[in-house]
Design a protein around this motif. Structure first.
Motif, short mmCIF file in Angstrom:
data_model
loop_
_atom_site.label_atom_id
_atom_site.label_comp_id
_atom_site.label_asym_id
_atom_site.label_seq_id
_atom_site.Cartn_x
_atom_site.Cartn_y
_atom_site.Cartn_z
N ALA A 60 11.22 10.75 -6.45
CA ALA A 60 10.31 9.77 -5.82
C ALA A 60 11.04 8.44 -5.64
CB ALA A 60 9.07 9.58 -6.67
N PRO A 61 10.75 7.71 -4.56
CA PRO A 61 11.46 6.45 -4.29
C PRO A 61 11.33 5.43 -5.42
CG PRO A 61 10.20 7.15 -2.37
CD PRO A 61 9.80 8.05 -3.49
N ASP A 62 10.20 5.45 -6.13
CA ASP A 62 9.97 4.47 -7.19
C ASP A 62 9.99 5.11 -8.57
OD1 ASP A 62 6.31 4.33 -6.82
OD2 ASP A 62 7.74 5.99 -6.79
N ALA B 284 13.38 -5.40 -4.46
CA ALA B 284 14.19 -4.46 -3.68
C ALA B 284 13.35 -3.28 -3.20
CB ALA B 284 15.36 -3.96 -4.52
N ARG B 285 12.33 -2.91 -3.96
CA ARG B 285 11.47 -1.81 -3.55
C ARG B 285 10.64 -2.19 -2.33
NH1 ARG B 285 8.83 0.20 -9.09
NH2 ARG B 285 7.54 1.42 -7.69
N LEU B 286 10.23 -3.45 -2.26
CA LEU B 286 9.54 -3.92 -1.06
C LEU B 286 10.48 -3.89 0.15
CD1 LEU B 286 7.35 -7.03 -2.00
CD2 LEU B 286 6.58 -4.75 -1.35
N ILE B 287 11.69 -4.35 -0.08
CA ILE B 287 12.68 -4.36 1.01
C ILE B 287 12.96 -2.93 1.47
CG2 ILE B 287 15.06 -4.95 1.61
CD1 ILE B 287 14.89 -7.21 -0.47
N SER C 66 10.26 15.77 -3.50
CA SER C 66 11.62 16.28 -3.73
C SER C 66 12.60 15.74 -2.70
CB SER C 66 11.63 17.81 -3.71
OG SER C 66 11.43 18.30 -2.40
N GLN C 67 12.08 15.36 -1.52
CA GLN C 67 12.93 14.83 -0.46
C GLN C 67 12.89 13.30 -0.40
OE1 GLN C 67 12.34 16.88 3.32
NE2 GLN C 67 11.72 18.72 2.24
N GLY C 68 12.30 12.68 -1.43
CA GLY C 68 12.30 11.23 -1.51
C GLY C 68 11.23 10.53 -0.70
N VAL C 69 10.22 11.28 -0.25
CA VAL C 69 9.13 10.67 0.52
C VAL C 69 8.14 10.05 -0.46
CG1 VAL C 69 7.23 11.11 2.12
CG2 VAL C 69 9.41 12.32 2.39
N PRO D 55 0.81 -1.23 0.00
CA PRO D 55 0.00 0.00 0.00
C PRO D 55 0.83 1.27 0.00
CG PRO D 55 -0.90 -1.58 1.55
CD PRO D 55 0.43 -2.11 1.12
N ARG D 56 2.10 1.18 0.38
CA ARG D 56 2.95 2.37 0.44
C ARG D 56 3.60 2.67 -0.91
NH1 ARG D 56 5.86 -0.22 5.70
NH2 ARG D 56 3.94 -0.72 6.80
N ILE D 57 3.36 1.82 -1.90
CA ILE D 57 3.96 2.01 -3.22
C ILE D 57 2.84 2.20 -4.24
CG2 ILE D 57 5.54 1.08 -4.94
CD1 ILE D 57 6.68 -0.75 -2.79
#
Length: 256
Positions: free
Chosen positions: A179-181, A74-77, A145-148, A40-42
């Protein structure tokens, strides 16, 4: 490869690796419990359980959108690590007394100021100046912008609001670069779809329901107004005031 295996076994309850053919890429499977907790966070359709192959309680992390199965896993990890770090920080913060916490006030303020200044320098301006931005838009831009990892509603709002504000697709895509993804091709495609469909940005009620309204009563006098039911109204009110002072152009409120 060895580091990936160590991290996977450390942060996931289990993991299976299946090699498609000799010398070929591996496909990873993770327990459904881990996937349900972390996905849910992705954002993205890939991360909805209904779109993933299932077998005997395992979820297939097959490749897609230019990413290998390992990158997907790796994104889950990464989300698990982020969760552990957040919980660890909260636990340590709760143990701090006021005198100890005061030691960090100045350093934290300096870092926050530097990050804010960096964001302001990097963000493109076009149809509106940054001072006009509603807090919900400012918050989404700043977090990305801060990777959240901003949720789906926040991302859709950011893209559709960019469209309403007259920003180009390239500028809208730029908001997602950290963005992280982030994937350039996927982001460009999704932004293009939103621009072509001419999505209308979410209203205040929908943003509050989706935890994308960062304002509490009293934080922003304009947001406290009863008639303020949509971020575009906030933008229009800000620009009208500026127009009266400088003759700037006012963006039409599409919600009226």
């Amino acid at each position: 490869e060895r580091n990936f295996d160590i991290l996977a076994k450390s942060y996931l309850s289990d993991i299976k690796e299946v090699r498609e053919r000799a010398g070929g890429d591996s496909t990873y499977w993770v327990p459904i419990s881990d996937f349900i907790e972390l996905c849910p966070r992705i954002s993205g359709n890939y991360w909805r359980l209904i779109n993933r192959p299932l077998k005997d309680g395992w979820v297939c992390m097959n490749s897609g959108a230019g990413e290998s199965s390992r990158k997907r896993t790796a994104r889950l990890i990464k989300e698990r690590i982020r969760e552990d770090l957040t919980n660890s920080c909260i636990e340590r913060m709760n143990k701090m007394d006021d005198s100890f916490a005061e030691l960090f006030i100045d350093p934290v303020e300096r870092v926050t100021k530097l990050l804010s200044e960096q964001v302001k320098e990097e963000m493109p301006m076009n149809a509106s100046i940054r001072a006009d931005w509603p807090p919900c838009f400012e918050s989404a831009v700043g977090e990305l912008s801060q990777g959240v990892n901003v949720n789906h509603t926040g991302r859709l709002f950011l893209a559709s609001m960019s469209l309403a504000m007259g920003l180009s697709q390239e500028q809208a895509c730029g908001f997602f670069a950290n963005a992280p993804d982030y994937n350039a091709d996927t982001t460009s495609y999704q932004i293009n779809q939103i621009y072509e469909a001419k999505y209308t940005p979410h209203g205040c009620a929908a943003l509050k329901t989706s935890a994308r309204c960062p304002v509490s009563p009293g934080d922003d006098r304009l947001c406290d107004q009863e008639w303020l039911t949509h971020p575009l109204k906030y933008l229009k009110a800000k620009q009208r005031r500026r127009f009266q002072e400088t003759g700037a152009t006012v963006i039409t409120d599409k919600t009226e």
